[in-house]
Motif scaffolding. Structure first.
Motif, short mmCIF file in Angstrom:
data_model
loop_
_atom_site.label_atom_id
_atom_site.label_comp_id
_atom_site.label_asym_id
_atom_site.label_seq_id
_atom_site.Cartn_x
_atom_site.Cartn_y
_atom_site.Cartn_z
N VAL A 70 -19.09 6.38 2.46
CA VAL A 70 -17.69 6.02 2.71
C VAL A 70 -17.63 4.88 3.72
O VAL A 70 -16.91 3.89 3.54
CB VAL A 70 -16.88 7.24 3.20
N THR A 74 -16.30 1.21 2.74
CA THR A 74 -15.10 0.75 3.43
C THR A 74 -15.37 -0.61 4.04
O THR A 74 -14.59 -1.56 3.89
CB THR A 74 -14.72 1.72 4.57
N VAL A 78 -13.53 -4.17 3.24
CA VAL A 78 -12.82 -4.91 4.30
C VAL A 78 -13.32 -6.36 4.33
O VAL A 78 -12.53 -7.31 4.33
CB VAL A 78 -13.03 -4.23 5.66
N LEU A 81 -11.98 -8.29 1.31
CA LEU A 81 -10.57 -8.66 1.43
C LEU A 81 -10.39 -9.81 2.44
O LEU A 81 -9.65 -10.76 2.19
CB LEU A 81 -9.73 -7.45 1.87
N SER B 16 -11.00 5.88 6.91
CA SER B 16 -11.37 4.81 5.99
C SER B 16 -10.15 4.36 5.19
O SER B 16 -9.91 3.16 5.02
CB SER B 16 -12.47 5.31 5.07
N VAL B 19 -7.91 2.29 7.48
CA VAL B 19 -8.46 0.96 7.72
C VAL B 19 -8.23 0.08 6.49
O VAL B 19 -7.76 -1.06 6.59
CB VAL B 19 -9.97 1.04 8.05
N LEU B 20 -8.51 0.65 5.30
CA LEU B 20 -8.34 -0.13 4.08
C LEU B 20 -6.88 -0.51 3.87
O LEU B 20 -6.56 -1.63 3.49
CB LEU B 20 -8.87 0.65 2.87
N VAL B 23 -6.03 -3.36 6.37
CA VAL B 23 -6.60 -4.66 6.00
C VAL B 23 -5.95 -5.18 4.73
O VAL B 23 -5.67 -6.37 4.60
CB VAL B 23 -8.13 -4.54 5.84
#
Lengths: 198, 173
Positions: A70, A74, A78, A81, B16, B19-20, B23
């Protein structure tokens, strides 16, 4: 410092640990691909190792693997993106490599074998060393494959090594070429005793 | 498994997710802008010096000089080796391919990813729908060696889109 240098040759992730072969096979068709992949890989590898190392005492053993996955995925998303939004030119080149990093077992392997057991500073050094080692490995393999497979090396439109031969060996840029190259390199390194325990 | 295992994993997943989410909302607008710019760039690569008007999901390319209709550009989707390949197919008024550009794909870097290169895509230029098949299937397009599935994905997508739009330039195309 040994934590950093061990990954470069003696415990090179590709040649010694035999990890991360999937991206090594897939992206080493050209030196350009290998360079871009190296960059993307370092972007993910070092921060992931740092985070996991910092959290190592709060993650229970039983659920460590799903936790690592995970955290790594993640982080990868990030990065993807952010690059897409803020460095679009970069993303055009890097975009297709980023999803490959989630399944790169060098990241998972080092996180499990090292970052989850060692302090942050050592883990960052280990990750950076493994990253550099992985990068060097794929750059060397790609240089051999591109030169033999297409006859020259072209990086970002600039010819680094001009055409040496008029009849390139097409097999080298196909998957068997990668296996042959990696196998021969490992054989040479072993013969010379370069891949040794730290 | 203990309660602590479950709790920790849950916390990690929730964090998680947060955070996603953060962002994503931070970058969503910029990514949209970047993609619009990219779209505009690709459209004008297919028909330079044209203005574009969208109608029912098809871009009409109109000459900037005299307002004459130059052709059509439509998005086409094909199934590649690593996922969906999204293309822009530009067709002239007489039913020939003007140019094909790749919007997005997830093919293997170095092999299938070469579908986005000019060496492969320029083969489509000026072709009619009947010629758009891989050479081994009786057409005029050479597959990329080692990437037949990706190549076929592009060919099928272009072909299907051409057939779908063929009423625009009459059945003769």
């Amino acid at each position: 410092m040994r934590e950093f240098t061990k990954g470069i040759l003696r415990r090179n992730p590709v040649f010694y640990l035999i990890l991360g072969l999937c991206p090594t096979l897939a992206v080493t068709t050209t030196v350009e691909n290998a360079l871009v992949m190296s960059l993307a890989f370092l972007f993910v590898m070092v921060p992931s190792a740092a985070i996991i190392s910092a959290l190592r005492n709060s993650i229970p053993r039983n659920v460590r693997i799903p936790s690592f996955i995970v955290i790594i995925s993640t982080f990868t998303t990030v990065i993807d993106l952010l690059i897409h939004g803020f460095l679009p030119r970069f993303h055009e080149i890097l975009g297709i490599f980023i999803p490959l990093i989630v399944v790169n077992c060098v990241v998972m392997g080092r996180v499990e074998a090292f970052a989850s057991k060692n302090p942050v500073r050592d883990s960052v050094l280990d990750a950076a060393g493994m990253g550099v080692g992985f990068s060097l490995a794929i750059i060397v393999v790609s240089a051999i494959r591109e030169l033999l497979g297409t006859g020259s090396i072209v990086v970002f439109g600039r010819e680094v090594i001009p055409a040496l031969t008029g009849s390139p060996v097409g097999l080298m840029i196909l998957p068997p070429g990668a296996f042959l190259t990696i196998g021969i390199l490992i054989a040479i390194f072993r013969r010379r005793g370069l891949l040794k325990e730290v | 498994m203990s309660y602590r295992d479950v709790a920790v994993l849950t916390v990690i997943c929730v964090l998680s997710g947060l955070v996603l989410f953060a962002v994503h909302s931070l970058t969503e607008k910029r990514i949209g802008e970047v993609e619009n710019l990219e779209m505009a760039r690709l459209l004008s690569q297919i028909f330079p010096s044209a203005d574009f008007r969208e109608e029912n999901g098809i871009y009409l390319a109109v000459s900037r000089e005299n307002g004459e209709l130059l052709g059509y550009i439509a998005e086409a989707e094909g199934k590649g080796y690593g996922g969906t390949i999204v293309l822009l197919v530009g067709v002239t008024r007489d039913g020939r391919v003007r140019r094909v550009r790749v919007l997005s794909h997830s093919e293997t870097p170095g092999l299938g990813s070469r579908i986005a290169e000019d060496d492969f895509l320029s083969q489509f230029e000026n072709r009619t729908v009947d010629e758009i098949l891989l050479r081994r299937d009786g057409g005029e397009i050479d597959a990329i060696s080692g990437a037949t599935i990706s190549s076929r994905g592009v060919v099928n997508a272009v072909r299907e889109k051409m057939l779908e739009l063929s009423h625009l330039w009459g059945s003769s195309g």
